[in-house]
Scaffold this motif. Structure first.
Motif, PDB file in Angstrom:
ATOM      1  N   UNK A   1      10.188  -0.416   8.515  1.00 53.01           N
ATOM      2  CA  UNK A   1      10.347  -1.702   9.180  1.00 53.01           C
ATOM      3  C   UNK A   1      11.660  -2.334   8.770  1.00 53.01           C
TER       4      UNK A   1
ATOM      5  N   UNK B   1       1.977   9.519   8.394  1.00 55.09           N
ATOM      6  CA  UNK B   1       1.614   9.330   9.799  1.00 55.09           C
ATOM      7  C   UNK B   1       0.483   8.343  10.022  1.00 55.09           C
ATOM      8  N   UNK B   2      -0.049   7.779   8.944  1.00 61.03           N
ATOM      9  CA  UNK B   2      -1.086   6.762   9.172  1.00 61.03           C
ATOM     10  C   UNK B   2      -0.573   5.383   8.770  1.00 61.03           C
ATOM     11  N   UNK B   3       0.731   5.262   8.581  1.00 63.80           N
ATOM     12  CA  UNK B   3       1.277   3.982   8.139  1.00 63.80           C
ATOM     13  C   UNK B   3       1.922   3.235   9.294  1.00 63.80           C
ATOM     14  N   UNK B   4       1.207   3.202  10.421  1.00 64.73           N
ATOM     15  CA  UNK B   4       1.803   2.624  11.626  1.00 64.73           C
ATOM     16  C   UNK B   4       2.305   1.211  11.408  1.00 64.73           C
ATOM     17  N   UNK B   5       1.620   0.479  10.539  1.00 72.73           N
ATOM     18  CA  UNK B   5       1.999  -0.928  10.393  1.00 72.73           C
ATOM     19  C   UNK B   5       3.253  -1.107   9.544  1.00 72.73           C
TER      20      UNK B   5
ATOM     21  N   UNK C   1       6.456   2.635  15.796  1.00 71.15           N
ATOM     22  CA  UNK C   1       5.181   1.964  15.976  1.00 71.15           C
ATOM     23  C   UNK C   1       4.685   2.104  17.416  1.00 71.15           C
TER      24      UNK C   1
ATOM     25  N   UNK D   1       0.096  11.366   5.002  1.00 70.54           N
ATOM     26  CA  UNK D   1       0.019   9.935   4.754  1.00 70.54           C
ATOM     27  C   UNK D   1       1.033   9.157   5.579  1.00 70.54           C
TER      28      UNK D   1
ATOM     29  N   UNK E   1       2.434   4.930  18.276  1.00 74.30           N
ATOM     30  CA  UNK E   1       1.040   4.887  17.855  1.00 74.30           C
ATOM     31  C   UNK E   1       0.147   4.360  18.963  1.00 74.30           C
ATOM     32  N   UNK E   2       0.705   3.500  19.809  1.00 76.46           N
ATOM     33  CA  UNK E   2      -0.112   2.928  20.879  1.00 76.46           C
ATOM     34  C   UNK E   2      -0.396   3.936  21.985  1.00 76.46           C
TER      35      UNK E   2
ATOM     36  N   UNK F   1       0.812  -1.222   0.000  1.00 82.00           N
ATOM     37  CA  UNK F   1       0.000   0.000   0.000  1.00 82.00           C
ATOM     38  C   UNK F   1       0.848   1.275   0.000  1.00 82.00           C
TER      39      UNK F   1
ATOM     40  N   UNK G   1       2.935  -7.099   3.769  1.00 80.35           N
ATOM     41  CA  UNK G   1       4.133  -7.902   3.990  1.00 80.35           C
ATOM     42  C   UNK G   1       3.719  -9.320   4.381  1.00 80.35           C
ATOM     43  N   UNK G   2       4.474 -10.283   3.943  1.00 81.78           N
ATOM     44  CA  UNK G   2       4.273 -11.703   4.285  1.00 81.78           C
ATOM     45  C   UNK G   2       2.929 -12.243   3.818  1.00 81.78           C
ATOM     46  N   UNK G   3       2.279 -11.510   2.927  1.00 85.42           N
ATOM     47  CA  UNK G   3       1.037 -12.049   2.364  1.00 85.42           C
ATOM     48  C   UNK G   3       1.405 -12.930   1.186  1.00 85.42           C
ATOM     49  N   UNK G   4       0.871 -14.148   1.167  1.00 88.60           N
ATOM     50  CA  UNK G   4       1.202 -15.020   0.042  1.00 88.60           C
ATOM     51  C   UNK G   4       0.226 -14.784  -1.093  1.00 88.60           C
TER      52      UNK G   4
END
Lengths: 651, 595
Positions: free
Chosen positions: A248, A341-345, A352, A339, A355-356, A128, A199-202
């Motif tokens: 990351x 600032x909304x990509x915490x993941x 990260x 933008x 964000x919590x 994304x 990430x890590x999506x097959x």
């Protein structure tokens, strides 16, 4: 497996992999080096640029060339809308591509050239952030390059006369293939084809293989791709970083043990340590600001910009310069800053954790709230109505051929108090500044390229242990000179030296890679498996004949119980594996039982002959074969078959 | 191996305290770990002693998966990890990890500080528990260990809600948690690909409801609120701090703006700002429209909605108040309710489901008098409205999801038994698949077909494909392979005969038959061979017949013509044992020709 290379710029790669009847494009980088040969496009008309003298090559008489070339301080520039160098389009038919996998937003800008009006029918996959930030880059480019000129006046004639032009124009690689950026609607359509992955999506590629994007640590959403089938694994490593910045961290485990590792987009400035450069930049900026000058940083609208804002704002605060305003000018500045600032993941663990709390992962949101950081779409924007100097101004484009940066350099070039600091590694800064010469403002070169450098890449290859490695020729060890003498020291350049078989690919090349496939993965249904009684054939190996019905759905193979034979017809017997010559005595006994009592046996050195004179039949038996010469009727042959079946040992 | 067992410890024919045990392929997975809001005794937590009467629980559970932050799905997690002592992996999405501790803390305060209970988990326990959580992103495939894989799908419902796909070997399960198949004002619709799991465990809160259009419900809600405040009444909307509250706020905000209303709207203090910050931060989890416009205007910056102060309870005049918690079981919303309930111009709107035992549940069932623990009795004269804003899938949505992912079995949880019964029948009829609805503590066993991975030799497959493609196309014809199954190091492969010989290192013994036919045909032998070839081509249509140097081959049967010119020719026909049928057929053909 075959690998094609379509780009000559290793940092803007474009490969095509043909594998399992699929054509997979890996990245589609747009090389922008070509724009340096063009005159800058100022956002407001510049008298200086307009009054540059025409250039005509000596001893070359072509009236059509008139006005296409201008000269500035001994350098010749093309006076036209800048053109880019997209991937080679003659080697692979883009309409046949099945999939395009994109590693990060710096390597996708040629996407419209691949997918639009080429008959492309495949899928495009990107993360994304890659899609969003790639969109910012393309929108910014298209706004600048299309806003500043009508379509006419495309200089073409000079391309016919390259051989008589002075360098660097004379060395331009295939200028006829250079193209202008496509129209905004083409860009929008190309981007709308992108399917977003995490990430890590097959991602299942037509049932033939799985593609997985794994974090590469280079920028927000940057990915390396791992292609996996049941037996093969290909890792594509492009734009990776082992440094700790905002994204990351790199996922190395997923890349390990590949049959083929393709390595691209290493650092473009191996001699510069990005950390030191960031430090230098802060120092240069502080000194300039203290001296009353302003600082101009030609940058892209995302990426290192976030780190620059974070470090520089903190450094200036420490230096007592917290009052100095920071400006970001870009058509996409607001979106890019919001933008991120909304990509915490997609950010590093420390970012990260913020964000919590909840707080924004990047501090620039706080800087905007406290008005230390302003952003504007363009220099004439209302948001900049109270533009104060000295200041630090971030704007594009790093090539200094279009965008707000052109105007700022024109404006500040004559003032020695100001400074321009180059951070993006894509363009040599002296060439970027060439059409603005002579300049009095200070120019600093602090390239920050966090991609792998050569020693990091060598280390990575050693750790990943691929069976085979593929490299663009720029990264390969220099070819040994024809003579026996080693190449002179100063010409040896950094390169990748791995002790695995290495394929070197250059633009336009197609190489065979990887191992041959011998098996396909299927699933065996439990009911069929239950019917098989495998016998031990050799220590550790068991086997049994298997007859199964085969179903193929979505490229997935399944083995089920075989269909019942036609009523009445006996099912075909399973194949028999005869593994040793028959015992001749037993054969003789069998024949007697079948009524052939006249067999005579002649034993030889490596076999024997069994003769049935009454049936006009000879049986040759040797170590590897039994040959029956039967001149009798079919009944005799059938009797012989039965007899042989009974006494040839089989599995 | 081919069985899987499912035991609900909560949410079996029930809503609240979702906790489902799933065991397949030797792995035990806990799906959600919720608490029941209707109970104050040990029944509020799942019965963990079911898993293991005493002793450590960690060895019995391979992982815990939390679908979303509602307390009936995560409320017992700190109890399990900190008080029971579970130390294994816990998975949830990033927003859930961020928001769950806030709700847990909120609930803890209500239970411990208002009701004065001890023996409940502490703030520190919540923090420690959340530290152990592994956050996952959508569609990321996470390998819990070598065999257990999980993957999250978007579920709508609340921010960060996810459905989980779980696979062990060839068996797979989808657990939906709570989900929503229609997009609402701030969230998108649940989505899943055609993953064809062996089992779909779905919630069935609205198993029998087919809700009317969203737009009508919204208009209805706004009309009721507007009418009430116009008459000077007070409107209480009990909500949970995150989720439905944001949607209703957006709704009221835009309505107030459009109608230019001035009546005060309040949101209970504390969570408001923080909650909205979470929504800003995790905007990628909201719907398309909010994501597209967030740069220009953040939907979660409200102009008309102000923070609430306790002193406002007794303010005269109309007002609208959002207060937590949503089921009127404790806290501020209950306090406000007690004050406002006896006046008939006031109104309470219950925008979501209420579990049994809560005040919300009682008034929705028409209770006119509510008795509290301290013998306080409150008369309910205010209007009580129920608006189904809970973002659960309705019957249509559940059927839609089944259609999306094509499960082989369905198991219903998180709903009422009677309604489940109805839906179960419908599913079995419409999809022709079995449907289960175990009660709490009841174990449901599901058989799944075994599928064993096997490597099939490409040579075998190619030979089969050549044979198959040579025949005229017939979609009904089954494709059949004949090979040798080879088992080595517990790996299966299907090989052809020669590969098998290589595999076990033996030489194959070949049996070959040769017969002779004599033919009177003057002329060179090559000519005779040509003639034979033409003849055979006529008779054997569809077979590959080639000729070279006077040798004819029909597939693997060889025919050789020998003999001097102008004399009798010997025709040798030779074939291997496997080709007996073809060989003898050709021999017969030649013999009949000669006669």
């Amino acid at each position: 497996m075959k690998l094609y290379c379509l780009s000559s710029d290793a940092s803007k790669p474009c490969f095509v992999l043909s594998f399992k009847e699929l054509l997979i494009m890996l990245d589609c980088g747009l090389s922008a080096h070509s724009v340096l040969n063009f005159l800058p496009l100022p956002p407001v008309p510049s008298t200086r640029l307009a009054s540059l003298p025409n250039y005509t090559p000596p001893h070359h008489n072509d009236p059509l060339l008139e006005g296409e070339l201008k000269e500035c301080c001994g350098r010749v520039f093309v006076d036209s809308i800048p053109e880019f160098c997209p991937p080679l389009d003659k080697v692979v038919d883009f309409s046949q591509l099945d999939v395009i996998l994109i590693s990060n937003y710096t390597c996708m800008l040629a996407l419209p050239f691949i997918t639009e009006e080429t008959g492309f029918k495949g899928q495009v996959y990107a993360t994304e952030p890659t899609l969003q930030i790639g969109r910012f880059y393309l929108e910014e480019l298209s706004e600048w390059v299309s806003a500043s000129g009508e379509d006419s006046g495309a200089a073409k004639r000079w391309k016919e006369a390259v051989h008589v032009l002075p360098p660097p124009l004379a060395d331009a690689v295939r200028p006829r293939a250079w193209r202008r950026l496509l129209a905004p609607q083409h860009i929008a359509r190309a981007l709308s084809r992108v399917r977003v992955v995490g990430y890590d999506e097959r991602v299942d590629i037509y049932g033939a293989l799985d593609a997985t994007a794994v974090s590469s640590g280079f920028c927000l959403g940057s990915a390396n791709w791992v292609l996996r089938s049941a037996h093969e694994k290909v890792a594509y490593v492009s734009g990776s970083s082992t440094l700790t910045t905002h994204p990351r961290p790199i996922n190395q485990a997923a890349l390990r043990g590949a049959d083929l590792l393709i390595l691209a987009a290493l650092t473009q400035t191996p001699a510069h340590n990005p950390d030191h450069m960031l430090g230098d930049l802060c120092v240069h900026a502080t000194v300039t600001l203290r001296g009353g000058g302003s600082v101009l940083c030609p940058v892209y609208p995302s990426g290192v910009l976030y780190d620059l804002l974070e470090c520089l704002s903190a450094h200036l605060e420490g230096a007592g310069l917290a009052h100095v305003p920071l400006y970001v000018v870009s058509p996409v500045a607001d979106s890019s800053l919001a933008y991120s600032n909304i990509l915490a993941e997609w950010v590093s663990a420390t970012k990260q954790a913020r964000v919590y709390v909840p707080e924004e992962p990047f501090p620039h949101a706080a800087l905007v709230r406290s008005s230390r950081l302003r952003h504007a779409r363009a220099l004439h924007d209302d948001a900049l109505s109270d533009f104060r100097q000295p200041c630090v101004l971030f704007c594009g484009h790093p090539s200094l051929r279009f965008g707000a940066a052109v105007h700022m350099v024109e404006l500040w070039a004559s003032n020695p108090l100001h400074a321009i600091i180059f951070t993006e590694p894509d363009f040599p800064h002296t060439e970027a500044l060439a059409p603005f010469q002579p300049i009095a403002m200070k120019a600093f070169h602090c390239p920050i390229d966090t991609s792998l450098n050569y020693s990091q890449a060598n280390k990575l290859v050693r750790e990943l242990r691929p069976r085979e490695l593929a490299l663009p020729d720029q990264y390969a060890p220099p070819a040994p000179a024809s003579s026996s003498a080693p190449p002179p020291r100063e010409t040896s350049r950094p390169h990748i030296s791995a002790d695995v078989p290495t394929l070197v690919v250059r633009r336009g090349a197609a190489l065979r890679a990887g191992t041959r496939r011998v098996a396909a993965r299927a699933t065996l249904s439990g009911s069929l498996a239950a019917r098989v009684a495998a016998r031990e054939l050799r220590a550790g190996v068991r086997g049994a004949p298997l007859r199964a019905s085969l179903s193929l759905r979505d490229s997935r193979l399944e083995l089920h119980s075989p269909p019942p034979g036609a009523p009445g017809a006996a099912p075909a017997p399973p194949p028999r594996l005869q593994c040793a010559p028959p015992d001749v005595d037993a054969l003789e006994r069998e024949l007697v039982r079948a009524g052939a009592t006249d067999a005579r046996v002649e034993r030889g050195a490596d076999g024997c002959i069994l003769h049935l004179p009454r049936h006009d039949t000879l049986v040759h038996v040797d170590r590897l074969a039994t040959h029956v010469f039967c001149e009798g009727g079919a009944d005799v042959r059938q009797a012989l078959r039965r007899a042989l079946h009974a006494c040839v040992p089989h599995l | 191996m081919p069985d899987m067992k499912i035991t609900p410890l909560g949410a079996g024919q029930d809503v609240g305290r979702s906790c489902i045990l799933l065991s397949m392929g030797g792995k035990n997975i806990m799906l959600d770990c919720g608490m029941h809001m209707g109970y104050n005794d040990e029944r509020r937590f799942p019965d963990f002693s079911y898993i293991v009467p005493e002793g450590p629980i960690t060895s019995q559970i391979d992982c815990v998966i939390i679908s979303h932050f509602h307390l009936d799905h995560c409320g017992a997690l700190p109890y399990m990890s900190e008080m029971i002592g579970y130390t294994g992996p816990i998975y949830m999405t990033h927003p859930t990890k961020a928001i769950a501790p806030i709700l847990l803390e909120d609930m803890r305060k209500v239970v411990v500080e208002r009701k004065g209970e001890s023996n409940f988990f502490t703030s520190q326990m919540i923090k420690d528990c959340i530290k152990k959580v592994t956050a996952v992103t959508l569609h990321q495939s996470v390998m819990v260990d070598n065999e257990l894989e999980i993957k999250a799908y978007y579920a709508g419902h609340v921010l960060g809600a996810a459905m989980f796909w779980i696979r062990v070997g060839s068996q797979s399960v989808v657990y939906t948690g709570d989900y929503n198949m229609t997009p609402d004002r701030h969230l998108g619709a649940a989505w899943i690909d055609k993953c064809r799991p062996d089992l779909l465990i779905t919630e069935s809160t609205y198993a029998t409801t087919i809700r009317d259009s969203k737009r009508c419900r919204e208009r209805d809600f706004l009309k009721k609120v507007h009418e009430c405040v116009e008459k000077g009444g007070k409107v209480l909307i009990p909500v949970f701090a995150l989720g439905r509250a944001q949607e209703l706020c957006i709704l009221l905000e835009t309505y107030w703006e459009r109608m230019n209303l001035k009546y005060p709207v309040y949101f209970a203090l504390g969570l408001t700002e923080k909650a909205n910050n979470y929504y800003k931060m995790f905007i990628t989890w909201t719907n398309q429209k909010i994501r597209k416009t967030f740069v220009q205007r953040n939907m979660f910056d409200f102009k008309h909605i102000k923070p609430f102060d306790k002193s406002y309870i007794d303010n005269p005049g109309a007002m609208v108040v959002f207060a937590t918690p949503g089921m009127l079981h404790a806290g501020l919303s209950l306090n406000i309710f007690k004050k406002w309930a006896p006046y008939e111009q006031n109104m309470v709107i219950m925008p979501g489901f209420c579990v049994q035992g809560t005040v919300g549940h009682k008034i929705l069932n028409g209770a006119k008098k509510i008795e509290f623990e301290n013998r306080q009795v409150v008369e309910v004269k205010m209007a009580v409205e129920y608006m189904s804003f809970s973002a659960h899938a309705d019957a249509k949505g559940i059927m839609q999801l089944i259609q999306y992912c094509e499960p082989k079995n369905v198991l219903l949880v998180h709903g009422e038994a009677l309604k489940m019964e109805f839906l179960k029948e419908k599913i079995e009829k419409e999809f022709k698949i079995s449907c289960f609805m175990p009660a709490n503590g009841e174990t449901c066993t599901i058989n799944t077909p075994t599928k064993i991975p096997i490597d099939v030799s490409l040579r075998l497959l190619k030979a089969e494909a050549v044979r198959y493609n040579a025949l005229p196309p017939d979609p009904k014809r089954r494709r059949v392979v004949n090979g040798i199954l080879c088992v080595r190091d517990n790996r299966l492969s299907l090989l052809d005969i020669d590969e098998m010989c290589d595999e076990i290192g033996i030489n194959r013994h070949i049996i070959r038959f040769t017969s002779t036919v004599r033919l009177e045909d003057p002329g060179p032998a090559v000519k005779t061979a040509e003639k034979l070839k033409n003849l055979l081509s006529e008779k054997l249509e569809g077979w590959t017949i080639t000729i070279s140097d006077g040798n004819i081959s029909v597939e693997s049967v060889l025919i050789k013509v020998e003999g001097e010119d102008d004399s009798t020719k010997n025709i040798y026909v030779s074939w291997t044992n496997q080709d007996e049928d073809l060989g003898s057929y050709i021999l017969g053909l030649l013999q009949s020709m000669v006669q």
